[in-house]
Design a protein around this motif. Structure first.
Motif, PDB file in Angstrom:
ATOM      1  N   LEU A 143       0.748  -1.432  -0.134  1.00 49.94           N
ATOM      2  CA  LEU A 143      -0.019  -0.085  -0.037  1.00 49.94           C
ATOM      3  C   LEU A 143       0.799   1.048  -0.009  1.00 49.94           C
ATOM      4  O   LEU A 143       0.433   2.180  -0.897  1.00 49.94           O
ATOM      5  N   PRO A 144       1.987   1.345   1.026  1.00 46.21           N
ATOM      6  CA  PRO A 144       2.500   2.579   0.857  1.00 46.21           C
ATOM      7  C   PRO A 144       3.619   2.732  -0.640  1.00 46.21           C
ATOM      8  O   PRO A 144       4.014   4.090  -1.077  1.00 46.21           O
ATOM      9  N   LEU A 145       3.588   1.463  -1.221  1.00 47.05           N
ATOM     10  CA  LEU A 145       4.391   1.635  -2.339  1.00 47.05           C
ATOM     11  C   LEU A 145       3.627   1.811  -3.664  1.00 47.05           C
ATOM     12  O   LEU A 145       4.155   1.296  -4.939  1.00 47.05           O
ATOM     13  N   VAL A 146       2.237   1.946  -3.726  1.00 45.98           N
ATOM     14  CA  VAL A 146       1.260   2.014  -4.667  1.00 45.98           C
ATOM     15  C   VAL A 146       1.775   2.955  -5.698  1.00 45.98           C
ATOM     16  O   VAL A 146       1.829   2.519  -7.042  1.00 45.98           O
ATOM     17  N   GLY A 147       2.111   4.029  -5.363  1.00 39.88           N
ATOM     18  CA  GLY A 147       2.738   4.743  -6.412  1.00 39.88           C
ATOM     19  C   GLY A 147       3.809   4.484  -7.214  1.00 39.88           C
ATOM     20  O   GLY A 147       3.905   4.729  -8.677  1.00 39.88           O
ATOM     21  N   LEU A 148       4.855   3.714  -6.675  1.00 40.77           N
ATOM     22  CA  LEU A 148       5.661   3.144  -7.480  1.00 40.77           C
ATOM     23  C   LEU A 148       5.357   2.061  -8.216  1.00 40.77           C
ATOM     24  O   LEU A 148       5.917   1.983  -9.541  1.00 40.77           O
ATOM     25  N   TRP A 149       4.568   1.260  -7.894  1.00 42.53           N
ATOM     26  CA  TRP A 149       4.008   0.161  -8.683  1.00 42.53           C
ATOM     27  C   TRP A 149       3.256   0.621 -10.103  1.00 42.53           C
ATOM     28  O   TRP A 149       3.394   0.322 -11.123  1.00 42.53           O
ATOM     29  N   ALA A 150       2.659   1.821  -9.808  1.00 41.51           N
ATOM     30  CA  ALA A 150       1.846   2.621 -11.002  1.00 41.51           C
ATOM     31  C   ALA A 150       2.975   3.001 -11.903  1.00 41.51           C
ATOM     32  O   ALA A 150       2.873   3.004 -13.021  1.00 41.51           O
ATOM     33  N   LYS A 151       3.983   3.501 -11.368  1.00 39.33           N
ATOM     34  CA  LYS A 151       5.016   4.148 -12.591  1.00 39.33           C
ATOM     35  C   LYS A 151       5.746   3.000 -13.088  1.00 39.33           C
ATOM     36  O   LYS A 151       6.049   3.040 -14.352  1.00 39.33           O
ATOM     37  N   ILE A 152       6.001   1.808 -12.405  1.00 34.07           N
ATOM     38  CA  ILE A 152       6.697   0.549 -13.148  1.00 34.07           C
ATOM     39  C   ILE A 152       5.644   0.250 -14.153  1.00 34.07           C
ATOM     40  O   ILE A 152       6.268  -0.227 -15.395  1.00 34.07           O
ATOM     41  N   ALA A 153       4.461   0.107 -14.035  1.00 33.65           N
ATOM     42  CA  ALA A 153       3.356  -0.133 -15.016  1.00 33.65           C
ATOM     43  C   ALA A 153       3.459   0.698 -16.178  1.00 33.65           C
ATOM     44  O   ALA A 153       2.974   0.288 -17.202  1.00 33.65           O
ATOM     45  N   LYS A 154       3.660   1.700 -16.267  1.00 32.42           N
ATOM     46  CA  LYS A 154       3.830   2.978 -17.175  1.00 32.42           C
ATOM     47  C   LYS A 154       4.952   2.760 -18.058  1.00 32.42           C
ATOM     48  O   LYS A 154       4.905   3.281 -19.276  1.00 32.42           O
ATOM     49  N   VAL A 155       6.209   1.815 -17.539  1.00 35.36           N
ATOM     50  CA  VAL A 155       7.232   1.787 -18.240  1.00 35.36           C
ATOM     51  C   VAL A 155       6.993   1.003 -19.595  1.00 35.36           C
ATOM     52  O   VAL A 155       6.232  -0.138 -19.533  1.00 35.36           O
ATOM     53  N   PRO A 156       7.358   1.282 -20.773  1.00 34.21           N
ATOM     54  CA  PRO A 156       7.071   0.467 -21.994  1.00 34.21           C
ATOM     55  C   PRO A 156       7.447  -0.867 -21.970  1.00 34.21           C
ATOM     56  O   PRO A 156       8.560  -1.383 -21.788  1.00 34.21           O
ATOM     57  N   PHE A 157       6.445  -1.786 -22.246  1.00 32.62           N
ATOM     58  CA  PHE A 157       7.018  -3.321 -22.313  1.00 32.62           C
ATOM     59  C   PHE A 157       8.155  -3.382 -23.048  1.00 32.62           C
ATOM     60  O   PHE A 157       8.809  -4.299 -22.909  1.00 32.62           O
ATOM     61  N   SER A 158       8.129  -2.804 -24.221  1.00 27.38           N
ATOM     62  CA  SER A 158       9.283  -2.841 -25.214  1.00 27.38           C
ATOM     63  C   SER A 158      10.607  -2.785 -24.559  1.00 27.38           C
ATOM     64  O   SER A 158      11.610  -3.420 -25.050  1.00 27.38           O
ATOM     65  N   ILE A 159      10.561  -2.120 -23.312  1.00 28.36           N
ATOM     66  CA  ILE A 159      12.199  -1.723 -22.547  1.00 28.36           C
ATOM     67  C   ILE A 159      11.977  -3.063 -21.842  1.00 28.36           C
ATOM     68  O   ILE A 159      13.241  -3.577 -21.475  1.00 28.36           O
ATOM     69  N   MET A 160      11.167  -3.480 -21.108  1.00 28.64           N
ATOM     70  CA  MET A 160      10.982  -4.405 -20.165  1.00 28.64           C
ATOM     71  C   MET A 160      11.300  -5.836 -20.381  1.00 28.64           C
ATOM     72  O   MET A 160      11.989  -6.718 -19.941  1.00 28.64           O
ATOM     73  N   ALA A 161      10.728  -6.270 -21.791  1.00 28.19           N
ATOM     74  CA  ALA A 161      10.891  -7.409 -22.444  1.00 28.19           C
ATOM     75  C   ALA A 161      11.993  -7.985 -22.445  1.00 28.19           C
ATOM     76  O   ALA A 161      12.568  -8.937 -21.977  1.00 28.19           O
ATOM     77  N   PRO A 162      12.879  -7.242 -23.255  1.00 32.56           N
ATOM     78  CA  PRO A 162      14.624  -7.969 -23.342  1.00 32.56           C
ATOM     79  C   PRO A 162      14.883  -8.144 -22.218  1.00 32.56           C
ATOM     80  O   PRO A 162      15.941  -9.080 -21.924  1.00 32.56           O
ATOM     81  N   ILE A 163      14.897  -7.219 -21.121  1.00 38.50           N
ATOM     82  CA  ILE A 163      15.539  -7.428 -19.978  1.00 38.50           C
ATOM     83  C   ILE A 163      15.131  -8.926 -19.371  1.00 38.50           C
ATOM     84  O   ILE A 163      15.872  -9.658 -18.431  1.00 38.50           O
ATOM     85  N   VAL A 164      13.855  -8.960 -19.291  1.00 39.11           N
ATOM     86  CA  VAL A 164      13.058 -10.162 -18.720  1.00 39.11           C
ATOM     87  C   VAL A 164      13.685 -11.647 -19.356  1.00 39.11           C
ATOM     88  O   VAL A 164      13.772 -12.706 -18.832  1.00 39.11           O
ATOM     89  N   ILE A 165      13.836 -11.281 -20.726  1.00 41.38           N
ATOM     90  CA  ILE A 165      13.993 -12.345 -21.719  1.00 41.38           C
ATOM     91  C   ILE A 165      15.478 -12.892 -21.216  1.00 41.38           C
ATOM     92  O   ILE A 165      15.935 -14.192 -21.180  1.00 41.38           O
ATOM     93  N   VAL A 166      16.547 -11.987 -21.217  1.00 33.53           N
ATOM     94  CA  VAL A 166      17.909 -12.162 -20.749  1.00 33.53           C
ATOM     95  C   VAL A 166      17.864 -13.029 -19.431  1.00 33.53           C
ATOM     96  O   VAL A 166      18.435 -13.981 -19.308  1.00 33.53           O
ATOM     97  N   CYS A 167      17.028 -12.588 -18.365  1.00 35.18           N
ATOM     98  CA  CYS A 167      17.001 -13.177 -17.373  1.00 35.18           C
ATOM     99  C   CYS A 167      16.461 -14.732 -17.199  1.00 35.18           C
ATOM    100  O   CYS A 167      16.989 -15.511 -16.607  1.00 35.18           O
TER     101      CYS A 167
END
Length: 502
Positions: free
Chosen positions: A374-398
């Motif tokens: 609950l205190p970090l809900v603002g952070l989660w909302a910002k993460i959700a706005k990061v374009p998935f095209s940026i997050m996807a390569p990072i997760v695939i490498v992981c």
């Protein structure tokens, strides 16, 4: 499970190291959960290899915390952005997003968190009470009874999860065949290797699961091309008196429904979430007080509780019978096997301290999740706005690194990539993955129990009442699935004819 064992379990978990593991697991799970298209199963699959470097209690604690965090993360984006992180969060999107547009996002998020927390705590107590009882009953199981239980589990998840029983059973059989690749455990002969020494080492469960639920989900999400949404203000986290009063009943009902339905193989948290949403909606319509579709708090509290209750209920058959009720539980079963722990009736007797520690960790993880998110809900909302095209390569490498780390084998990296691509093809062909996973995980046990049963008696299927019971229930599940599919097809034809006439 006696009081001394329970206290011993809490003493094991309440250490700085284990609390840190629970915190990191909740944080990582929520991080994956808020990414559109991903969810708890993907989070577990991606982080699974890292947990193998921890001791058994820490490893399972982290996976459980990741699981809970992933489920809550999906609810956050569903309420704030109208993007459910996973299927089970869709009811929260239907009712939570209208509340967000009215400036009540904080109340919706708090209700989702508290309902999930309540279901998690009650579910943990339920696992403590019911788990040992079922385990004691299962001590009387021999190979024929185990064979019947495995058959029922495979038919149940094939019929309940997939729209077509034929597709579900076909995928389960495919999973069993994939599990047989390599050396036969009894004869030592090579099976389905086609003379390849590389295939003779068999398919490891870790790269297969990472491919199906990690890379596969990312590829599917990339194809969907979801736009980056805007985020409304969260507002006050405190629900009004009317909202608190309206959410109490659905939370209690959702917890009970979710936990007991979660005991049944195939009853995934997403299924119980939708069942509860339908139940609460019909109930409100009968009472003439329905606000569903316009931001009903009951449509958040009930499904969220059912979702978490089913997740907890799934641990009962997993720990007491060694039967996973869905892909998430199958991954946790795989983790237990990696640690050399065999879930089943003896887990509550020979490994009582370990089991008590794990169950205590569920409660601790739920508390941390409530405090953390609950205190970090603002952070989660910002993460959700990061374009998935940026997050996807990072997760695939992981994902690929995780597949490599398991056995330090490039063959496993190839297997991971292949199963990621296959997951995309299965999705396009509308073939369910859950029965495939269950067949792959349960295949070796099914083969072993079947062989032992025929060794004991060639006519065991006429002599063992519990096996006969499981066989009858399995056939009834198949028959019900066929009836449901035929009725659904007729309903579609009637609606099509009615639309043509109009």
């Amino acid at each position: 499970m006696d009081l001394h064992t329970v206290i011993s379990g809490f003493a094991t978990i309440l250490t700085p190291e284990h609390l840190l593991v629970a915190f990191l697991g909740c944080f990582a799970g929520t991080f994956f959960g808020v990414l559109p298209g991903l969810g708890p199963v993907t989070a577990i699959a991606v982080l699974f290899p890292l947990t193998t470097y921890l001791d058994p209690v820490s490893g399972i604690l982290m996976l459980a915390a990741v699981y809970y965090g992933g489920m809550y993360g999906g609810s956050t984006t569903a309420i704030l952005l109208n993007i459910p992180g996973e299927v089970s969060s869709l009811p929260s999107a239907l009712e939570g997003y209208p509340m967000t547009k009215r400036g009540r996002a904080g109340a919706a998020l708090a209700t989702a968190a508290v309902s999930s927390f309540f279901a998690g705590i009650v579910g943990t107590i339920g696992v403590m009470i019911i788990g040992p009882t079922i385990a004691h009953f299962a001590l009387a199981f021999g190979p024929p009874e185990q064979f019947g239980l495995l058959l029922f589990s495979l038919t149940a998840i094939s019929g309940l999860v997939s729209g077509s029983i034929a597709k579900g059973l076909g995928m389960a059989v495919l999973g069993i065949m994939l599990s047989l690749i390599g050396y036969d455990a009894i004869s030592g002969a090579q099976v389905l290797t086609f003379g390849s020494w590389t295939l003779a080492q068999g398919l490891n469960v870790v790269p297969v699961m990472i491919g199906l639920f990690g890379i596969g989900e990312i590829l599917k999400t990339l194809i969907q091309k979801n736009p980056v949404p805007s985020v409304a203000p969260v507002g006050s986290l405190l629900p009004s008196r009317d909202e608190r009063r309206a959410s109490v009943g659905p939370t209690v009902r959702g917890t009970a429904q979710g936990f007991f339905l979660g005991l049944i193989p195939g009853m995934l948290p997403s299924v119980t979430s939708f069942l509860n949403y339908s139940w609460e909606r019909n109930r409100a319509q009968r009472r003439g007080t329905s606000k569903f579709g316009r931001g009903a708090i009951e449509g958040i509290a009930g499904p969220e509780a059912a979702n978490n209750g089913a997740a907890m209920g799934g641990f009962v058959p997993l720990f007491s019978l060694g039967i996973p009720t869905g892909p998430s539980m199958a991954l946790i079963l795989a983790a237990l096997l990696v640690y050399g722990l065999v879930p089943g009736p003896t887990l509550f007797t020979e490994k009582a301290d370990f089991t008590a520690g794990i169950i205590a960790s569920f409660l601790i993880a739920n508390v941390i999740l409530l405090i953390l998110n609950l205190p970090l809900v603002g952070l989660w909302a910002k993460i959700a706005k990061v374009p998935f095209s940026i997050m996807a390569p990072i997760v695939i490498v992981c994902c690929l690194v995780g597949a490599l780390l398991e056995r330090n084998s490039m063959f496993d990296v190839g297997v991971c990539a292949l199963f990621g691509f296959l997951a995309l093809l299965f999705d396009r062909a509308q073939l369910p993955i859950a029965p495939l996973v269950m067949g792959f995980i349960l295949g070796p046990s099914l083969q072993q129990s079947m062989r032992q049963s025929f060794t004991m008696s060639s006519t065991f299927y006429f002599e063992r009442p519990i096996f006969i019971l499981f066989a009858v229930v399995s056939l009834a599940t198949v028959a019900w699935s066929i009836y449901r599919a035929v009725r659904s097809k007729r309903d579609k034809q009637r609606r099509a004819v009615a639309g043509y006439v109009q």
